[in-house]
Design a protein around this motif. Structure first.
Motif, PDB file in Angstrom:
ATOM      1  N   SER A 183       1.754  12.942  25.118  1.00 54.54           N
ATOM      2  CA  SER A 183       2.825  13.735  25.703  1.00 54.54           C
ATOM      3  C   SER A 183       3.146  14.879  24.752  1.00 54.54           C
ATOM      4  CB  SER A 183       4.075  12.873  25.941  1.00 54.54           C
ATOM      5  OG  SER A 183       4.563  12.345  24.709  1.00 54.54           O
ATOM      6  N   LYS A 184       3.882  15.838  25.227  1.00 53.73           N
ATOM      7  CA  LYS A 184       4.232  16.980  24.398  1.00 53.73           C
ATOM      8  C   LYS A 184       5.238  16.556  23.339  1.00 53.73           C
ATOM      9  CE  LYS A 184       5.848  21.771  24.608  1.00 53.73           C
ATOM     10  NZ  LYS A 184       6.347  22.866  25.481  1.00 53.73           N
ATOM     11  N   ALA A 185       4.959  16.901  22.100  1.00 54.36           N
ATOM     12  CA  ALA A 185       5.868  16.544  21.006  1.00 54.36           C
ATOM     13  C   ALA A 185       7.196  17.277  21.174  1.00 54.36           C
ATOM     14  CB  ALA A 185       5.236  16.891  19.663  1.00 54.36           C
ATOM     15  N   PRO A 186       8.321  16.578  20.974  1.00 57.35           N
ATOM     16  CA  PRO A 186       9.642  17.205  21.135  1.00 57.35           C
ATOM     17  C   PRO A 186      10.016  18.039  19.913  1.00 57.35           C
ATOM     18  CG  PRO A 186       9.911  14.913  20.507  1.00 57.35           C
ATOM     19  CD  PRO A 186       8.429  15.133  20.667  1.00 57.35           C
ATOM     20  N   LEU A 187       9.366  19.187  19.762  1.00 52.47           N
ATOM     21  CA  LEU A 187       9.574  20.019  18.588  1.00 52.47           C
ATOM     22  C   LEU A 187      10.891  20.792  18.678  1.00 52.47           C
ATOM     23  CD1 LEU A 187       5.981  21.503  18.195  1.00 52.47           C
ATOM     24  CD2 LEU A 187       6.912  19.372  17.269  1.00 52.47           C
ATOM     25  N   VAL A 188      11.559  20.867  17.552  1.00 52.11           N
ATOM     26  CA  VAL A 188      12.814  21.623  17.458  1.00 52.11           C
ATOM     27  C   VAL A 188      12.555  22.882  16.639  1.00 52.11           C
ATOM     28  CG1 VAL A 188      15.206  21.602  16.650  1.00 52.11           C
ATOM     29  CG2 VAL A 188      14.191  19.515  17.610  1.00 52.11           C
ATOM     30  N   GLY A 189      12.798  24.035  17.248  1.00 51.41           N
ATOM     31  CA  GLY A 189      12.641  25.288  16.517  1.00 51.41           C
ATOM     32  C   GLY A 189      11.231  25.824  16.479  1.00 51.41           C
ATOM     33  N   ALA A 190      10.372  25.385  17.400  1.00 51.52           N
ATOM     34  CA  ALA A 190       8.978  25.870  17.412  1.00 51.52           C
ATOM     35  C   ALA A 190       8.862  27.109  18.286  1.00 51.52           C
ATOM     36  CB  ALA A 190       8.058  24.776  17.926  1.00 51.52           C
ATOM     37  N   ASP A 191       8.170  28.119  17.794  1.00 48.72           N
ATOM     38  CA  ASP A 191       7.929  29.304  18.609  1.00 48.72           C
ATOM     39  C   ASP A 191       6.615  29.142  19.374  1.00 48.72           C
ATOM     40  OD1 ASP A 191       5.909  29.738  16.737  1.00 48.72           O
ATOM     41  OD2 ASP A 191       7.042  31.258  15.637  1.00 48.72           O
ATOM     42  N   ALA A 192       6.308  30.103  20.218  1.00 52.20           N
ATOM     43  CA  ALA A 192       5.118  30.007  21.060  1.00 52.20           C
ATOM     44  C   ALA A 192       3.838  29.949  20.233  1.00 52.20           C
ATOM     45  CB  ALA A 192       5.075  31.198  22.020  1.00 52.20           C
ATOM     46  N   ALA A 193       3.819  30.686  19.125  1.00 50.44           N
ATOM     47  CA  ALA A 193       2.623  30.706  18.287  1.00 50.44           C
ATOM     48  C   ALA A 193       2.337  29.330  17.694  1.00 50.44           C
ATOM     49  CB  ALA A 193       2.782  31.744  17.175  1.00 50.44           C
ATOM     50  N   LEU A 194       3.389  28.663  17.199  1.00 49.87           N
ATOM     51  CA  LEU A 194       3.186  27.334  16.628  1.00 49.87           C
ATOM     52  C   LEU A 194       2.764  26.345  17.707  1.00 49.87           C
ATOM     53  CD1 LEU A 194       3.318  25.381  14.235  1.00 49.87           C
ATOM     54  CD2 LEU A 194       5.714  24.952  14.822  1.00 49.87           C
ATOM     55  N   GLU A 195       3.387  26.399  18.864  1.00 50.17           N
ATOM     56  CA  GLU A 195       3.023  25.471  19.935  1.00 50.17           C
ATOM     57  C   GLU A 195       1.559  25.643  20.328  1.00 50.17           C
ATOM     58  OE1 GLU A 195       5.749  25.731  23.154  1.00 50.17           O
ATOM     59  OE2 GLU A 195       7.333  24.637  22.086  1.00 50.17           O
ATOM     60  N   LYS A 196       1.080  26.888  20.340  1.00 55.02           N
ATOM     61  CA  LYS A 196      -0.336  27.113  20.654  1.00 55.02           C
ATOM     62  C   LYS A 196      -1.217  26.558  19.539  1.00 55.02           C
ATOM     63  CE  LYS A 196      -3.741  30.623  21.902  1.00 55.02           C
ATOM     64  NZ  LYS A 196      -4.775  30.008  21.040  1.00 55.02           N
ATOM     65  N   SER A 197      -0.804  26.741  18.293  1.00 56.13           N
ATOM     66  CA  SER A 197      -1.583  26.214  17.167  1.00 56.13           C
ATOM     67  C   SER A 197      -1.648  24.694  17.216  1.00 56.13           C
ATOM     68  CB  SER A 197      -0.962  26.679  15.842  1.00 56.13           C
ATOM     69  OG  SER A 197      -1.043  28.075  15.697  1.00 56.13           O
ATOM     70  N   VAL A 198      -0.538  24.050  17.578  1.00 53.49           N
ATOM     71  CA  VAL A 198      -0.515  22.590  17.701  1.00 53.49           C
ATOM     72  C   VAL A 198      -1.464  22.152  18.809  1.00 53.49           C
ATOM     73  CG1 VAL A 198       0.901  20.597  18.326  1.00 53.49           C
ATOM     74  CG2 VAL A 198       1.812  22.342  16.777  1.00 53.49           C
ATOM     75  N   ALA A 199      -1.414  22.842  19.949  1.00 57.03           N
ATOM     76  CA  ALA A 199      -2.291  22.490  21.068  1.00 57.03           C
ATOM     77  C   ALA A 199      -3.761  22.659  20.699  1.00 57.03           C
ATOM     78  CB  ALA A 199      -1.944  23.345  22.281  1.00 57.03           C
ATOM     79  N   ASP A 200      -4.082  23.745  20.003  1.00 53.57           N
ATOM     80  CA  ASP A 200      -5.476  23.974  19.595  1.00 53.57           C
ATOM     81  C   ASP A 200      -5.948  22.896  18.616  1.00 53.57           C
ATOM     82  OD1 ASP A 200      -5.521  26.228  21.161  1.00 53.57           O
ATOM     83  OD2 ASP A 200      -5.226  27.640  19.498  1.00 53.57           O
ATOM     84  N   ALA A 201      -5.090  22.550  17.653  1.00 51.17           N
ATOM     85  CA  ALA A 201      -5.452  21.516  16.677  1.00 51.17           C
ATOM     86  C   ALA A 201      -5.627  20.166  17.364  1.00 51.17           C
ATOM     87  CB  ALA A 201      -4.382  21.428  15.588  1.00 51.17           C
ATOM     88  N   HIS A 202      -4.787  19.888  18.343  1.00 51.34           N
ATOM     89  CA  HIS A 202      -4.917  18.619  19.072  1.00 51.34           C
ATOM     90  C   HIS A 202      -6.213  18.585  19.869  1.00 51.34           C
ATOM     91  CE1 HIS A 202      -3.662  14.954  21.084  1.00 51.34           C
ATOM     92  NE2 HIS A 202      -4.043  15.507  22.219  1.00 51.34           N
ATOM     93  N   ASN A 203      -6.591  19.705  20.467  1.00 52.69           N
ATOM     94  CA  ASN A 203      -7.848  19.748  21.220  1.00 52.69           C
ATOM     95  C   ASN A 203      -9.037  19.488  20.300  1.00 52.69           C
ATOM     96  OD1 ASN A 203      -6.573  20.272  23.644  1.00 52.69           O
ATOM     97  ND2 ASN A 203      -6.760  22.499  23.463  1.00 52.69           N
ATOM     98  N   ARG A 204      -8.984  20.001  19.084  1.00 55.53           N
ATOM     99  CA  ARG A 204     -10.076  19.733  18.134  1.00 55.53           C
ATOM    100  C   ARG A 204     -10.114  18.251  17.760  1.00 55.53           C
ATOM    101  NH1 ARG A 204      -8.045  24.679  16.031  1.00 55.53           N
ATOM    102  NH2 ARG A 204      -6.935  23.605  14.344  1.00 55.53           N
ATOM    103  N   LEU A 205      -8.948  17.667  17.576  1.00 46.66           N
ATOM    104  CA  LEU A 205      -8.886  16.237  17.263  1.00 46.66           C
ATOM    105  C   LEU A 205      -9.455  15.414  18.417  1.00 46.66           C
ATOM    106  CD1 LEU A 205      -7.919  13.949  15.385  1.00 46.66           C
ATOM    107  CD2 LEU A 205      -5.688  14.087  16.524  1.00 46.66           C
ATOM    108  N   MET A 206      -9.133  15.790  19.648  1.00 47.97           N
ATOM    109  CA  MET A 206      -9.651  15.061  20.807  1.00 47.97           C
ATOM    110  C   MET A 206     -11.163  15.232  20.937  1.00 47.97           C
ATOM    111  SD  MET A 206      -7.153  13.382  22.047  1.00 47.97           S
ATOM    112  CE  MET A 206      -6.668  13.225  20.316  1.00 47.97           C
TER     113      MET A 206
END
Length: 343
Positions: A183-206
């Motif tokens: 599920s989407k992590a409940p991040l506090v204070g994350a901007d769009a750039a960080l959320e995209k970086s998290v998604a990209d890193a998660h895709n690499r992990l998967m």
């Protein structure tokens, strides 16, 4: 520091802790299940300071899937707030608390800027906050769906200690089920750039998990395809490179496609490391180092989310990084129920 039985120590003292971390032997080992039971988790909960956390190592290759579900149910019975994190291919981390767990991006980034913390994470492929947050899997709701109707492990019902032998390829059942809870992590204070970086890193992990499951299933061509892509998009990740080193060290009668992915990795490794004797020595050394550093990851990760980490829980008066915690058990033990993972 006190070296003692973790459970007895919690029973003996009324001291409260900001963080209680656990990495005992697998629950199927004789006499260890009482560090995975609902009764123990209730005791640990009683010893938490306000905003405290309990972090439990969750091996997923040392017992059958139904037993893993029972272990998760035991944890959920004691903690109203819980989350699941990926730490290594064959294991995950349960984090529980009485109060909600806020993933404050600024708070996490601040502590990851600590040189010693950053160094520990970088050695296992966590290069920043995005890589760390990409290991988030799910919250309590997802864990509750996974546990389903499973009965919890209790002091009086220690079924897992007497469970049947682990079925072949059980990791191929449990890992996809847990990853599917994402599920989407409940991040506090994350901007769009960080959320995209998290998604990209998660895709690499998967992608890495997909490659690993293909390897377990014997699908060499698919494993090569996935690992070639992974090594091209993240060539400097030491955790992924380690698997390439191990693959090279274990090849006896090289399969053409298997050699291809190894060669992709080798182009990223200094030539001096490719000498036969030294290469195998490097592989063994990395295996030991990753075992140590992955333990460090499991210990440090919950600290970054603990609100009290700004106080002496994270830094002592002498400026050295530390935390008030209670470690019950250790790692590196393998019992007769487990299949050796492909290190």
């Amino acid at each position: 520091m006190r070296v003692a039985d973790g459970r007895r120590e919690l029973m003996r003292s009324a001291e409260r802790y900001d963080l209680i971390t656990l990495e005992p032997p697998p629950p199927s080992a004789a006499g260890v299940v009482n560090l995975y039971s609902s009764d123990f988790y209730r005791l640990a909960r009683q010893r938490l300071a306000p905003n405290g956390l309990v972090a439990q190592w969750l091996p997923i290759s040392t017992q059958n899937d139904e037993d893993t579900r029972a272990l998760v149910r035991s944890f959920l019975d004691s903690f109203p707030h819980a989350s699941l994190w990926s730490t290594e291919l064959h294991e995950m981390l349960l984090v529980g608390s009485v109060e909600p767990q806020a993933l404050d991006v600024a708070h996490i980034a601040k502590h990851m800027a600590d040189p010693s913390v950053a160094a520990a994470f970088s050695e296992v492929g966590i290069g920043g906050a995005a890589d760390l947050l990409a290991t988030w899997m799910t919250d309590r709701a997802g864990l509750d769906r996974y546990a389903g109707p499973a009965q919890p492990v209790t002091d009086g019902q220690q079924r897992i200690e007497y469970a049947s032998w682990v079925r072949p390829d059980e990791l191929q059942r449990t890992l996809p089920a847990l990853v599917g809870l994402r599920s989407k992590a409940p991040l506090v204070g994350a901007d769009a750039a960080l959320e995209k970086s998290v998604a990209d890193a998660h895709n690499r992990l998967m992608l890495f998990y997909q490659a690993s499951l293909n390897a377990y299933a014997g699908y060499r061509d698919e494993w090569v395809r996935d690992m070639e892509l992974l090594m091209r998009v993240e060539p400097d990740n030491p955790y992924y490179r380690w698997f390439v080193l191990i693959a090279h060290s274990r090849i006896r009668a090289p399969h053409a496609t298997a050699v291809r992915v190894v060669s992709v990795g080798l182009r990223l490794i200094p030539a001096k490391s490719r000498n036969s004797a030294k290469f195998l020595h490097d592989a063994k050394s990395l295996r030991h180092r990753f075992a140590t550093q992955r333990h460090c990851l499991r210990s440090i990760l919950p600290l970054l989310f603990c609100p009290v980490a700004d106080r002496e829980a994270f830094h002592g008066k002498d400026g050295q990084r530390k935390h008030r915690n209670h470690v019950a058990g250790g790692n590196g033990w393998r019992d007769r129920h487990s299949r050796a993972p492909p290190h």
